[in-house]
Design an enzyme around this catalytic site. Structure first.
Site, PDB file in Angstrom:
ATOM      1  N   HIS A  47       0.755  -1.321  -0.091  1.00 38.99           N
ATOM      2  CA  HIS A  47       0.035  -0.056   0.077  1.00 38.99           C
ATOM      3  C   HIS A  47       0.851   1.267   0.079  1.00 38.99           C
ATOM      4  O   HIS A  47       1.999   1.201   0.682  1.00 38.99           O
ATOM      5  CB  HIS A  47      -1.009   0.170   1.177  1.00 38.99           C
ATOM      6  CG  HIS A  47      -0.537   0.049   2.703  1.00 38.99           C
ATOM      7  ND1 HIS A  47      -0.186   1.109   3.304  1.00 38.99           N
ATOM      8  CD2 HIS A  47      -0.065  -1.038   3.266  1.00 38.99           C
ATOM      9  CE1 HIS A  47       0.375   0.942   4.469  1.00 38.99           C
ATOM     10  NE2 HIS A  47       0.328  -0.365   4.406  1.00 38.99           N
TER      11      HIS A  47
ATOM     12  N   ASP B  27      -0.285   4.382   0.970  1.00 44.80           N
ATOM     13  CA  ASP B  27      -0.534   5.408   1.928  1.00 44.80           C
ATOM     14  C   ASP B  27       0.344   5.314   3.308  1.00 44.80           C
ATOM     15  O   ASP B  27       0.699   4.180   3.610  1.00 44.80           O
ATOM     16  CB  ASP B  27      -1.850   5.585   2.200  1.00 44.80           C
ATOM     17  CG  ASP B  27      -2.575   4.304   3.233  1.00 44.80           C
ATOM     18  OD1 ASP B  27      -2.111   3.265   2.440  1.00 44.80           O
ATOM     19  OD2 ASP B  27      -3.314   4.564   3.880  1.00 44.80           O
TER      20      ASP B  27
ATOM     21  N   ASP C 140       6.125   1.573   6.678  1.00 47.34           N
ATOM     22  CA  ASP C 140       4.855   1.101   6.504  1.00 47.34           C
ATOM     23  C   ASP C 140       4.001   1.966   5.437  1.00 47.34           C
ATOM     24  O   ASP C 140       3.555   2.978   5.964  1.00 47.34           O
ATOM     25  CB  ASP C 140       4.387   0.813   7.864  1.00 47.34           C
ATOM     26  CG  ASP C 140       2.816   0.340   7.733  1.00 47.34           C
ATOM     27  OD1 ASP C 140       2.347  -0.058   6.734  1.00 47.34           O
ATOM     28  OD2 ASP C 140       2.066   0.438   8.663  1.00 47.34           O
TER      29      ASP C 140
ATOM     30  N   GLU D  24      -4.910   1.956   2.775  1.00 52.94           N
ATOM     31  CA  GLU D  24      -5.001   0.712   3.479  1.00 52.94           C
ATOM     32  C   GLU D  24      -5.042   0.841   4.861  1.00 52.94           C
ATOM     33  O   GLU D  24      -5.743   0.390   5.994  1.00 52.94           O
ATOM     34  CB  GLU D  24      -3.753  -0.126   3.357  1.00 52.94           C
ATOM     35  CG  GLU D  24      -3.747  -1.618   4.084  1.00 52.94           C
ATOM     36  CD  GLU D  24      -3.085  -1.235   5.543  1.00 52.94           C
ATOM     37  OE1 GLU D  24      -3.224  -2.490   6.468  1.00 52.94           O
ATOM     38  OE2 GLU D  24      -2.432  -0.353   6.040  1.00 52.94           O
ATOM     39  N   GLU D  25      -4.310   2.307   5.511  1.00 54.25           N
ATOM     40  CA  GLU D  25      -4.371   2.727   6.884  1.00 54.25           C
ATOM     41  C   GLU D  25      -5.688   3.102   7.523  1.00 54.25           C
ATOM     42  O   GLU D  25      -5.922   3.103   8.642  1.00 54.25           O
ATOM     43  CB  GLU D  25      -3.290   3.707   7.221  1.00 54.25           C
ATOM     44  CG  GLU D  25      -1.687   3.431   6.702  1.00 54.25           C
ATOM     45  CD  GLU D  25      -1.182   2.384   7.872  1.00 54.25           C
ATOM     46  OE1 GLU D  25      -1.899   2.049   8.504  1.00 54.25           O
ATOM     47  OE2 GLU D  25      -0.136   1.818   7.619  1.00 54.25           O
TER      48      GLU D  25
ATOM     49  N   ASP E 148       3.430  -6.145   3.766  1.00 56.15           N
ATOM     50  CA  ASP E 148       3.270  -5.340   4.761  1.00 56.15           C
ATOM     51  C   ASP E 148       3.384  -5.503   5.953  1.00 56.15           C
ATOM     52  O   ASP E 148       2.847  -5.167   6.970  1.00 56.15           O
ATOM     53  CB  ASP E 148       1.681  -5.162   4.503  1.00 56.15           C
ATOM     54  CG  ASP E 148       1.319  -3.708   4.914  1.00 56.15           C
ATOM     55  OD1 ASP E 148       1.978  -2.961   5.539  1.00 56.15           O
ATOM     56  OD2 ASP E 148       0.030  -3.605   5.159  1.00 56.15           O
TER      57      ASP E 148
ATOM     58  N   HIS F  70       3.992   3.630  12.398  1.00 57.00           N
ATOM     59  CA  HIS F  70       2.966   4.882  12.721  1.00 57.00           C
ATOM     60  C   HIS F  70       3.425   5.835  13.931  1.00 57.00           C
ATOM     61  O   HIS F  70       2.711   6.468  14.664  1.00 57.00           O
ATOM     62  CB  HIS F  70       1.681   4.240  13.225  1.00 57.00           C
ATOM     63  CG  HIS F  70       1.010   3.301  12.150  1.00 57.00           C
ATOM     64  ND1 HIS F  70      -0.252   2.779  12.254  1.00 57.00           N
ATOM     65  CD2 HIS F  70       1.385   2.754  11.166  1.00 57.00           C
ATOM     66  CE1 HIS F  70      -0.741   2.134  11.409  1.00 57.00           C
ATOM     67  NE2 HIS F  70       0.207   1.984  10.744  1.00 57.00           N
TER      68      HIS F  70
HETATM   69 ZN   LIG Z   1       0.929  -1.163   6.389  1.00 51.19          ZN
END
Ligand SMILES: [Zn+2]
Length: 410
Positions: free
Chosen positions: A78, A80, A141, A175-176, A198, A380
């Site tokens: 992904h 994003d 990520d 995705e997030e 991922d 994150h």
């Molecule tokens: Zn991810």
């Protein structure tokens, strides 16, 4: 040829944070721009059919160079980054030959990435570690995953003597915010199975995730002047609290791990007249997942029997399911990922995902999709980092999975 490091550094500098509140697909315009760049890049390395659709999904093919008909494998990542932490002006730091000490991310703000807090750093002594400057997330990520897939594709296109079937590549937005599979066209993708790149640390391999439901509980009360309330008032807050205490006290996120499921009270809002609660329900086993939903219904029924029908309203909605059920019939795709890791010197680290992935939804949409490591840690947040050697190994794993798919089956 672009190196893995250069490619990754280029990607993370582009802000592709998703946003749960825009209602758009992709949720932010920068994701679309980044994905358009990816299409150009894929075309430049020879994937002539690379394209992006109106929802920002990128698909491309590494065309087969053999005569045999073998299953089409997909690789997905992904584009994003998480809305939880800023992804603007990411300024990656490259620490070469990591010495095992503290890494100063930001001298001015006194932010340090230290093995005393993050002991997993000790696994990467002597390696090249890519960190943030302490003010943003890194975006490994999942730009590590994107980097690895593009790099593997480039390698195959530059080495046509390596034989392979059709390989499909997919890059998804959002995705997030849980929307990465929403507009994924499984039919157009046309793969028999796929892998998301991922996961976290090197070796991670995941094909089990929670079954998930959300529950909304609404309690109706009755306000009466407290001085005259005897046998008349019904305090919805107290009734809601009664429901909370009737659920098993230790089956909560903070008391569970591994394969244990839970009820999680996410939100509580109330006064005497009306109280609303939101729960999420999670369990790996389908039967226990059903039991949990029944148990909640049973508790609500009891409370309604005590206070009168209609006092408590319960709405349960399933959110996603354990992909294991869809992976098990094609379990060789897990076995071959495991074998691929072993063959390139990576210890497989198989563990259940205490959450969901796009792969779990894709698996139920007809594309069995386990998840393999992209290499990063501490997603994150400002302490996110990724060792370059883990990304290199992920590329090797992709190539080995492809290689194993053309070997005659034993
Ligand atoms: Zn991810």
């Amino acid at each position: 040829m672009t190196t893995i490091l250069d490619r990754f550094l280029k990607y993370v500098k582009i802000d592709t944070q998703s946003d749960p509140n825009t209602g758009l697909t992709p949720s932010t315009p920068n994701q679309f721009k980044f994905s358009e760049n990816l299409v150009e890049e894929l075309k430049a390395i020879g994937l002539s059919d690379a394209s992006i659709d109106e929802n920002g999904y990128v698909m491309a093919t590494i065309p087969s160079n053999i005569n045999a008909e073998i299953p089409v494998i997909g690789f997905i990542a992904h584009v994003d980054t998480s809305p939880d932490f800023s992804g603007r002006n990411v300024n990656p730091q490259v620490v070469e030959d990591y010495d095992g000490g503290d890494i100063v991310l930001n001298e001015e703000k006194n932010i340090c990435l230290s093995p005393s807090e993050f002991p997993e750093l000790n696994n990467y002594k002597g390696q090249t570690i890519i960190t943030t400057d302490g003010t943003t997330l890194l975006g490994a990520d999942d730009k590590a995953g994107v980097t690895e897939i593009v790099s593997a594709a480039e390698y195959l296109m530059n080495n046509p003597h390596i034989k392979h079937g059709d390989i499909r590549i997919g890059f998804t937005p959002d995705e997030e915010i849980g929307a990465g599979a929403d507009y994924f066209d499984v039919k157009k993708f046309g793969a028999s199975y796929a892998y998301t790149l991922d996961g976290g640390e090197i070796g991670e391999l995941e094909y089990e995730n929670f079954n998930a439901a959300g529950a909304k509980i609404t309690v109706r009360g009755r306000m009466v002047h407290p001085g005259y309330a005897k046998n008349k008032m019904r305090n919805s807050i107290r009734i809601a609290n009664q429901i909370i205490t009737m659920l098993p006290r230790h089956e909560t996120p903070e008391h569970t791990t591994g394969y244990e499921g839970f009820y999680h009270l996410m939100d509580f809002n109330g006064d005497v007249e009306k109280t609303e609660m939101s729960y999420i329900i999670r369990d790996f086993r389908a039967d226990r997942f059903e039991d949990r939903k029944k148990e909640l219904q049973h508790i609500v029924n009891k409370v309604n029997a005590e206070y009168g029908a209609g006092t408590v309203k319960l709405e349960i909605n399933d959110q996603y399911y354990n992909m294991r059920e869809k992976i098990e019939p094609v379990f060789q795709i897990v076995e071959s990922a495991k074998l691929a890791m072993e063959l390139v010197g990576v210890d497989p680290l198989v563990k259940p995902i205490r959450g969901g992935t796009d792969g779990s939804r894709l698996s139920y949409m007809g594309l069995p999709t386990p998840n393999i490591f992209a290499g990063g840690h501490n997603f994150h947040g400002r302490f996110e980092f990724v060792p370059l050697q883990s990304m290199e190994k992920a590329v090797e794993v992709i190539l080995k999975i492809i290689d194993l798919s053309v070997q005659p089956q034993k």
